[in-house]
Design an enzyme around this catalytic site. Sequence first.
Site, short mmCIF file in Angstrom:
data_model
loop_
_atom_site.label_atom_id
_atom_site.label_comp_id
_atom_site.label_asym_id
_atom_site.label_seq_id
_atom_site.Cartn_x
_atom_site.Cartn_y
_atom_site.Cartn_z
N ARG A 9 0.86 -1.18 0.00
CA ARG A 9 0.00 0.00 0.00
C ARG A 9 0.89 1.24 0.00
O ARG A 9 1.79 1.37 0.85
CB ARG A 9 -0.90 -0.02 1.24
N ARG A 48 -1.08 6.69 9.71
CA ARG A 48 -1.14 6.13 8.36
C ARG A 48 -1.47 7.23 7.34
O ARG A 48 -1.43 8.41 7.64
CB ARG A 48 -2.16 5.00 8.32
N LYS A 100 -2.91 1.33 15.02
CA LYS A 100 -2.90 2.26 13.89
C LYS A 100 -3.58 3.57 14.27
O LYS A 100 -4.43 3.63 15.16
CB LYS A 100 -3.61 1.63 12.70
N LYS A 126 -5.33 7.13 12.39
CA LYS A 126 -5.81 7.67 11.11
C LYS A 126 -6.26 9.11 11.28
O LYS A 126 -6.96 9.44 12.24
CB LYS A 126 -6.96 6.82 10.57
N CYS A 164 -14.86 -3.32 0.94
CA CYS A 164 -13.46 -3.62 1.23
C CYS A 164 -12.99 -4.77 0.34
O CYS A 164 -13.77 -5.39 -0.39
CB CYS A 164 -13.29 -3.97 2.70
N CYS A 203 -7.65 -11.07 2.01
CA CYS A 203 -7.62 -10.57 3.39
C CYS A 203 -7.74 -11.73 4.38
O CYS A 203 -8.71 -12.50 4.33
CB CYS A 203 -8.74 -9.58 3.63
N CYS A 259 -15.77 -8.51 7.13
CA CYS A 259 -15.63 -8.82 8.55
C CYS A 259 -15.99 -7.54 9.30
O CYS A 259 -16.23 -6.50 8.69
CB CYS A 259 -14.21 -9.28 8.88
N CYS A 300 -13.17 -1.73 7.31
CA CYS A 300 -12.39 -1.08 6.25
C CYS A 300 -13.26 -0.45 5.17
O CYS A 300 -12.87 0.54 4.57
CB CYS A 300 -11.41 -2.08 5.64
#
Length: 556
Positions: free
Chosen positions: A75, A144, A208, A210, A430, A436, A475, A479
């Site tokens: 990414r 990120r 993470k 954001k 996603c 994934c 899931c 995302c």
Amino acid sequence: MAEQKNLSPIEKIKTASDALRGTLKDSLLDELTGAVREHDHALVKFHGMYEQDDRDLREERAQQKLDKLYSFMIRLRIPGGFITPEQWIAAHHVAGNYTTGVIKITTRQTIQLHGILKRNIKPTLQAFDTVKLDSIAACGDVNRNVIASSHPSISPLHKHIHDYASKISDAFLPKTRAYYEVWLDEEVLLDKKQEEDPLYQDRYLPRKFKIAVAIPPNNDVDVFANDLGLIAIIENEKLVGFNLAVGGGLSSTHGNPANYARIGTVIGYVPEEKLMQAAYEVITVQRDFGNRSDRKLARLKYTVDKMGVDSFREELEKRCGFKLEPAKPFQFTERRDHYGWEQGADGQWHYTLFVENGRVLDDEKLAMKTAMLKVAETGKANFRFTANQNLIISDIAPENKAAIEAVLTEFGLIEHTEKASEIRKNAVACVALNTCPLALAEAQRYLPTLISKLEPLLEKHGLLQEEIHVRMTGCPNGCGRSPLAEIGFIGTAYGRYNMHLGGDRLGERLNVKYKENIEEETILAELDQLFGLYKAERNPGEPFGDFTIRKGLVVA
């Protein structure tokens, strides 16, 4: 401060990693497996990649006593989603040489490439480096890719505000030179003092982080879904500062109420000159107070809820050395991409292209990838990714508009965009299966099919031109931002989803579970009934999500 006892295994890996180097160089030399070593599996994320395998082939390979078919997803770090034609050309060729061939636009305004074999990671990153692109901190427990309202026509001040995506991204990069040594073969840094990192130290963040920058009235970035949301405040045609929203995050866990989605809380306003310090200190509060024992409880949203909003604000103000001002008024009136041609205040033109689920490829229906290469090769347009997985062909001088339009027409992309229904244009999914590792169900491979079955139902009820937001994730990790959709689907098992209703059209309210663990037949039957009810009983101009709340179908 956060409890430092009983640290999670990942915390120990980070602090012992020699500034994220680990044993990555040795892992790359191991030809016995397509994977990296166990501890390096966590560390590669900080370098912008995930180790994955083809789940479609797992059972077949297991029966043949073969190892999983490992590959890597890379990414890129593209603050604000802006790249030049030269950078697009590089992405096109890298995707052709080393990956599955698909350029995947993500909900964080960047691209990711799948199916990269271990031996091709270095050539891939080195190819991107030649056009000044990298994947540093695109994943991992750091700040990120920073996203920002994408379309230049949203405001005459767009460039000034959008530039903060790059400023924030660059300021909050990890100081380690590991990426350059491991992937770009730069000399090993002898003076480790150059790597001293006052922000991340040697432990980085608990999870993470954001950041999004929104320019009202369009909440195209879903600003409240981020750990830190920055809402631009414009007064008398001048940027004066930003409202801060903290603690957004959409991941949850099936059957575990301790893990939940949360929208960000607006805690105050800072003038423009104080923004960078305030953003920095929000990160340090999370660094020091975030949960490092249980990663499921480690995002900033849990830190805010554990401390309490007032205590969080007080700690932030103490670290900043100044008080936050009361939040200034703002209003979002839409949350969408503006398709087709629009002209900015500076006279330049922009064409927003519909890219279903962000997948740029050539198939039997459309040669979108080839068309974008042709556009890039003209050198007459830049490219901007949107947080809704679409592509803006951007910054086109008036005298060059006809040339770009000719390419789009030749390849059928204008017709493709104009023919797409409103529900399809507003759908987001996603990646999910087949790559994934967290996916329980399909998303990007299935949602287009489901939309094709919903369109006749909408037409039946006279709603085909209604703007309804549908999002799907394989899931509960969030995302695809399904918890903020008017109709959200969250995968529970292969072919089964929880269906959520009641998100608002502006991204300011979470949806609520309506039906649990249902398959396609039930989904279609339920929505057929709901669309009929909506057509018959809605108020004038009432969005679908608001209607489901007003009628008590779900309780917000």
